[in-house]
Design a protein around this motif. Sequence first.
Motif, PDB file in Angstrom:
ATOM      1  N   GLU A   1      38.342  28.397  27.607  1.00 45.12           N
ATOM      2  CA  GLU A   1      38.034  29.658  26.922  1.00 45.12           C
ATOM      3  C   GLU A   1      36.570  30.064  27.157  1.00 45.12           C
ATOM      4  O   GLU A   1      36.271  31.223  27.436  1.00 45.12           O
ATOM      5  CB  GLU A   1      38.310  29.494  25.433  1.00 45.12           C
ATOM      6  CG  GLU A   1      38.112  30.747  24.625  1.00 45.12           C
ATOM      7  CD  GLU A   1      38.397  30.526  23.146  1.00 45.12           C
ATOM      8  OE1 GLU A   1      37.856  31.297  22.338  1.00 45.12           O
ATOM      9  OE2 GLU A   1      39.138  29.589  22.795  1.00 45.12           O
TER      10      GLU A   1
ATOM     11  N   HIS B   1      39.172  24.660  24.787  1.00 42.55           N
ATOM     12  CA  HIS B   1      37.917  25.300  24.379  1.00 42.55           C
ATOM     13  C   HIS B   1      37.021  25.537  25.595  1.00 42.55           C
ATOM     14  O   HIS B   1      36.444  26.613  25.756  1.00 42.55           O
ATOM     15  CB  HIS B   1      37.200  24.443  23.342  1.00 42.55           C
ATOM     16  CG  HIS B   1      35.901  25.040  22.910  1.00 42.55           C
ATOM     17  ND1 HIS B   1      34.701  24.641  23.453  1.00 42.55           N
ATOM     18  CD2 HIS B   1      35.600  26.014  22.017  1.00 42.55           C
ATOM     19  CE1 HIS B   1      33.725  25.348  22.910  1.00 42.55           C
ATOM     20  NE2 HIS B   1      34.249  26.175  22.035  1.00 42.55           N
TER      21      HIS B   1
ATOM     22  N   GLU C   1      42.621  19.969  23.185  1.00 40.87           N
ATOM     23  CA  GLU C   1      41.867  20.993  22.450  1.00 40.87           C
ATOM     24  C   GLU C   1      40.483  21.191  23.069  1.00 40.87           C
ATOM     25  O   GLU C   1      40.000  22.326  23.174  1.00 40.87           O
ATOM     26  CB  GLU C   1      41.731  20.604  20.979  1.00 40.87           C
ATOM     27  CG  GLU C   1      43.014  20.727  20.188  1.00 40.87           C
ATOM     28  CD  GLU C   1      42.843  20.276  18.738  1.00 40.87           C
ATOM     29  OE1 GLU C   1      41.761  20.489  18.162  1.00 40.87           O
ATOM     30  OE2 GLU C   1      43.802  19.708  18.193  1.00 40.87           O
TER      31      GLU C   1
ATOM     32  N   MET D   1      35.746  33.138  19.586  1.00 46.16           N
ATOM     33  CA  MET D   1      35.925  31.864  20.255  1.00 46.16           C
ATOM     34  C   MET D   1      36.010  30.748  19.232  1.00 46.16           C
ATOM     35  O   MET D   1      35.380  30.808  18.189  1.00 46.16           O
ATOM     36  CB  MET D   1      34.748  31.615  21.199  1.00 46.16           C
ATOM     37  CG  MET D   1      34.846  32.392  22.471  1.00 46.16           C
ATOM     38  SD  MET D   1      33.663  31.811  23.658  1.00 46.16           S
ATOM     39  CE  MET D   1      33.282  33.360  24.431  1.00 46.16           C
ATOM     40  N   THR D   2      36.764  29.729  19.597  1.00 43.95           N
ATOM     41  CA  THR D   2      36.916  28.594  18.707  1.00 43.95           C
ATOM     42  C   THR D   2      35.702  27.683  18.780  1.00 43.95           C
ATOM     43  O   THR D   2      34.961  27.695  19.744  1.00 43.95           O
ATOM     44  CB  THR D   2      38.175  27.783  19.082  1.00 43.95           C
ATOM     45  OG1 THR D   2      38.030  27.325  20.420  1.00 43.95           O
ATOM     46  CG2 THR D   2      39.434  28.603  18.940  1.00 43.95           C
ATOM     47  N   LYS D   3      35.548  26.896  17.753  1.00 46.21           N
ATOM     48  CA  LYS D   3      34.438  25.951  17.692  1.00 46.21           C
ATOM     49  C   LYS D   3      34.728  24.739  18.577  1.00 46.21           C
ATOM     50  O   LYS D   3      35.866  24.301  18.684  1.00 46.21           O
ATOM     51  CB  LYS D   3      34.242  25.502  16.236  1.00 46.21           C
ATOM     52  CG  LYS D   3      33.065  24.605  16.035  1.00 46.21           C
ATOM     53  CD  LYS D   3      32.935  24.219  14.585  1.00 46.21           C
ATOM     54  CE  LYS D   3      31.792  23.233  14.457  1.00 46.21           C
ATOM     55  NZ  LYS D   3      31.784  22.542  13.210  1.00 46.21           N
ATOM     56  N   ALA D   4      33.694  24.202  19.203  1.00 45.31           N
ATOM     57  CA  ALA D   4      33.852  23.036  20.070  1.00 45.31           C
ATOM     58  C   ALA D   4      34.346  21.835  19.268  1.00 45.31           C
ATOM     59  O   ALA D   4      33.882  21.582  18.163  1.00 45.31           O
ATOM     60  CB  ALA D   4      32.534  22.705  20.753  1.00 45.31           C
TER      61      ALA D   4
END
Length: 151
Positions: free
Chosen positions: A133, A130, A126, A1-4
């Motif tokens: 996700e 997030h 973005e 997972m991407t960073k917040a």
Amino acid sequence: MTKAIKLLTALPPPQRERLMSLAREVAFPEDARIFEAGGTADRFWVIRSGAVSLDQRVTSLQRVTVASLGAGDLLGWSWLFPPYQWDFGAEAFSPVRAYEFDAAAVRRLCEEEPALGLSLVRHVAEILAHRLEMTRGRLMEQYGQNRRSVL
């Protein structure tokens, strides 16, 4: 997972300064309803301290928490997209301090300064990606738990 993504730290300093020129400091006590789904989305916040839960009404008496937000997080994105109505509700989970922005003033600033507008929309997108996700991950986890209990 991407960073917040944290909106204020993601914007370049000159754009952040222009946006912050429209901010005012506000506070919400614990358990305060900040907004309700379906209400007019005429402002947004960046949380400075405390915690906020985003919720969805399931029945007239029951709400389900869909996300928890904390320091640095953007609270509210419906102000950016017509018809400018909240998709969720929000409640202060603890005492909250935040920067509040008038949505119409920010939209005018974005029209006057297209580079800032593009940057702001890109970073909000973005943030939304997030959160989507994260929600998908929670749903998949919940689905897996429910499926195992049926088997």
